[in-house]
Motif scaffolding. Structure first.
Motif, PDB file in Angstrom:
ATOM      1  N   UNK A  49       0.834  -1.201   0.000  1.00  0.00           N
ATOM      2  CA  UNK A  49       0.000   0.000   0.000  1.00  0.00           C
ATOM      3  C   UNK A  49       0.871   1.254   0.000  1.00  0.00           C
ATOM      4  N   UNK A  50       0.557   2.216  -0.867  1.00  0.00           N
ATOM      5  CA  UNK A  50       1.328   3.459  -0.900  1.00  0.00           C
ATOM      6  C   UNK A  50       0.979   4.350   0.285  1.00  0.00           C
ATOM      7  N   UNK A  51       1.955   5.127   0.714  1.00  0.00           N
ATOM      8  CA  UNK A  51       1.707   6.081   1.796  1.00  0.00           C
ATOM      9  C   UNK A  51       1.159   7.405   1.276  1.00  0.00           C
ATOM     10  N   UNK A  52       1.468   7.733   0.006  1.00  0.00           N
ATOM     11  CA  UNK A  52       1.113   9.035  -0.561  1.00  0.00           C
ATOM     12  C   UNK A  52       0.430   8.868  -1.912  1.00  0.00           C
ATOM     13  N   UNK A  53      -0.440   9.803  -2.241  1.00  0.00           N
ATOM     14  CA  UNK A  53      -1.024   9.805  -3.580  1.00  0.00           C
ATOM     15  C   UNK A  53      -0.002  10.382  -4.562  1.00  0.00           C
ATOM     16  N   UNK A  54      -0.365  10.443  -5.820  1.00  0.00           N
ATOM     17  CA  UNK A  54       0.580  10.904  -6.850  1.00  0.00           C
ATOM     18  C   UNK A  54       0.991  12.357  -6.679  1.00  0.00           C
ATOM     19  N   UNK A  55       0.221  13.128  -5.920  1.00  0.00           N
ATOM     20  CA  UNK A  55       0.570  14.518  -5.649  1.00  0.00           C
ATOM     21  C   UNK A  55       1.404  14.685  -4.384  1.00  0.00           C
ATOM     22  N   UNK A  56       1.722  13.582  -3.720  1.00  0.00           N
ATOM     23  CA  UNK A  56       2.537  13.647  -2.514  1.00  0.00           C
ATOM     24  C   UNK A  56       1.754  13.830  -1.229  1.00  0.00           C
ATOM     25  N   UNK A  57       0.423  13.813  -1.319  1.00  0.00           N
ATOM     26  CA  UNK A  57      -0.415  13.976  -0.134  1.00  0.00           C
ATOM     27  C   UNK A  57      -0.598  12.617   0.560  1.00  0.00           C
ATOM     28  N   UNK A  72      -6.977   3.734  -2.927  1.00  0.00           N
ATOM     29  CA  UNK A  72      -5.649   4.324  -2.809  1.00  0.00           C
ATOM     30  C   UNK A  72      -5.189   4.970  -4.118  1.00  0.00           C
ATOM     31  N   UNK A  73      -6.136   5.198  -5.021  1.00  0.00           N
ATOM     32  CA  UNK A  73      -5.882   5.960  -6.248  1.00  0.00           C
ATOM     33  C   UNK A  73      -4.706   5.422  -7.058  1.00  0.00           C
ATOM     34  N   UNK A  74      -4.679   4.096  -7.254  1.00  0.00           N
ATOM     35  CA  UNK A  74      -3.589   3.449  -7.973  1.00  0.00           C
ATOM     36  C   UNK A  74      -4.089   2.836  -9.271  1.00  0.00           C
TER      37      UNK A  74
END
Length: 102
Positions: free
Chosen positions: A8-16, A87-89
Motif C-alpha cells: 500500500x502506498x503512503x502518498x497519492x501521486x501529488x505527494x499527499x 488508494x488511487x492506484x
C-alpha cells in the motif's frame, strides 16, 4: 499455506498522505476475514520502477500480510481492485507465495 502480501502506498501521486483511517480499515477488514494480520509500517519500504527508459518513479509503501490455507483468487482480485480505487492506484500489488510451516 499461502502468504498474501499487499503493498500500500503512503502518498497519492501529488505527494499527499492517505488518511490513517484507510490503513486501519484495511487492517480491520483483513483481520476480520483471515483472523490476523502482520503489518510492516514502522519504516516504510521504498519501491522504484521504470515508467519509461528515461523516467524512474518511487513510492513509499507499507506491507500488510495475511496467511490463508485456501487462496480465493476471485475475492483477492475484487479486493485488489477495490483497494486500487481507494488508494488511487492504476495497479496495486497483491502478491502470493506458497509457504511451508515447519
Amino acid at each position: 499455506m499461502n502468504l498474501i502480501q499487499i503493498l500500500l502506498p503512503l502518498y497519492d501521486n501529488g505527494g499527499k498522505p492517505f488518511p490513517q483511517d484507510e490503513y486501519l480499515r484495511v487492517r480491520d477488514e483483513l483481520t476480520e476475514r483471515f483472523g490476523g494480520i502482520t503489518t510492516y509500517v514502522r519504516s516504510p519500504a521504498k519501491g522504484l520502477w521504470k515508467e519509461s527508459p528515461t523516467s524512474t518513479v518511487h513510492d513509499d509503501i507499507v506491507i500488510y500480510e495475511v496467511m490463508a490455507e485456501v487462496l480465493d483468487r476471485q475475492w483477492w482480485r475484487e479486493y485488489r481492485e477495490e483497494l486500487s480505487r481507494r488508494f488511487l492506484q492504476e495497479l496495486l500489488i497483491v502478491r502470493v507465495s506458497e509457504v511451508q510451516l515447519v
